[in-house]
Design a protein around this motif. Sequence first.
Motif, PDB file in Angstrom:
ATOM      1  N   THR A  89      42.613 -28.995  49.844  1.00 42.77           N
ATOM      2  CA  THR A  89      42.575 -28.552  51.212  1.00 42.77           C
ATOM      3  C   THR A  89      42.680 -26.851  51.380  1.00 42.77           C
ATOM      4  N   VAL A  90      42.097 -26.456  52.422  1.00 43.20           N
ATOM      5  CA  VAL A  90      41.981 -25.329  52.999  1.00 43.20           C
ATOM      6  C   VAL A  90      42.543 -25.107  54.308  1.00 43.20           C
ATOM      7  N   TYR A  91      43.409 -24.015  54.503  1.00 40.28           N
ATOM      8  CA  TYR A  91      44.308 -23.987  55.862  1.00 40.28           C
ATOM      9  C   TYR A  91      43.939 -22.744  56.512  1.00 40.28           C
ATOM     10  N   LEU A  92      44.200 -22.712  57.717  1.00 42.45           N
ATOM     11  CA  LEU A  92      44.353 -21.776  58.679  1.00 42.45           C
ATOM     12  C   LEU A  92      45.464 -21.724  59.580  1.00 42.45           C
ATOM     13  N   GLN A  93      46.344 -20.769  59.124  1.00 47.20           N
ATOM     14  CA  GLN A  93      47.424 -20.637  60.010  1.00 47.20           C
ATOM     15  C   GLN A  93      47.221 -19.528  61.156  1.00 47.20           C
ATOM     16  N   MET A  94      47.182 -20.059  62.374  1.00 45.53           N
ATOM     17  CA  MET A  94      46.989 -19.099  63.430  1.00 45.53           C
ATOM     18  C   MET A  94      47.920 -18.810  64.339  1.00 45.53           C
ATOM     19  N   ASN A  95      48.752 -17.543  64.205  1.00 46.17           N
ATOM     20  CA  ASN A  95      49.610 -16.935  64.960  1.00 46.17           C
ATOM     21  C   ASN A  95      49.406 -16.262  66.323  1.00 46.17           C
ATOM     22  N   ASP A 113      37.877  -8.618  61.923  1.00 47.15           N
ATOM     23  CA  ASP A 113      38.889  -7.591  62.590  1.00 47.15           C
ATOM     24  C   ASP A 113      39.805  -8.029  63.684  1.00 47.15           C
ATOM     25  N   SER A 114      39.214  -9.213  64.642  1.00 44.40           N
ATOM     26  CA  SER A 114      40.114  -9.501  65.647  1.00 44.40           C
ATOM     27  C   SER A 114      41.170 -10.567  65.226  1.00 44.40           C
ATOM     28  N   VAL A 115      41.174 -11.198  64.154  1.00 45.10           N
ATOM     29  CA  VAL A 115      42.205 -11.880  63.731  1.00 45.10           C
ATOM     30  C   VAL A 115      43.091 -11.251  62.913  1.00 45.10           C
ATOM     31  N   LYS A 116      43.000 -10.123  62.248  1.00 45.38           N
ATOM     32  CA  LYS A 116      43.712  -9.689  61.132  1.00 45.38           C
ATOM     33  C   LYS A 116      45.158  -9.510  61.693  1.00 45.38           C
ATOM     34  N   GLY A 117      46.151  -9.664  60.764  1.00 41.61           N
ATOM     35  CA  GLY A 117      47.573  -9.582  61.072  1.00 41.61           C
ATOM     36  C   GLY A 117      48.167 -10.937  61.842  1.00 41.61           C
ATOM     37  N   ARG A 118      47.362 -12.086  62.394  1.00 43.53           N
ATOM     38  CA  ARG A 118      47.526 -13.086  63.190  1.00 43.53           C
ATOM     39  C   ARG A 118      47.275 -14.362  62.352  1.00 43.53           C
TER      40      ARG A 118
END
Length: 114
Positions: free
Chosen positions: A77-83, A61-66
């Motif tokens: 490859t797997v990615y994690l885009q963090m905004n 929940d804490s990262v949903k939407g970001r």
Amino acid sequence: QVQLVESGGGFVQPGGSLRLSCAASGMIFRLYTMAWYRQAPGKQRELVASITSASTTTYTDSVKGRFTISRDNAKNTVYLQMNSLKPEDTAVYYCYAGNPSNSWGQGTQVTVSS
């Protein structure tokens, strides 16, 4: 032997962005559920996001939407885009390959601070 190598961590100010990458080898990548976990100092490791072989995604929940998890099966490859990063996102981020491998990467540090 499965090998997962993370990259892309670093230092960023609040509100900034980072993209983590995890390159996999020694496995049929497209068949695996992949995930990102994180562990902050003094806290337990927690699941951040996961993506199935069918590209179904889940997020804590804490990262949903970001944050956005994605995969490129052609590149293994797997990615994690963090905004919109926050100080509470500071942690070591780990790549994980699900059953039957249950393998972990070495981790990459993400520090969010002004």
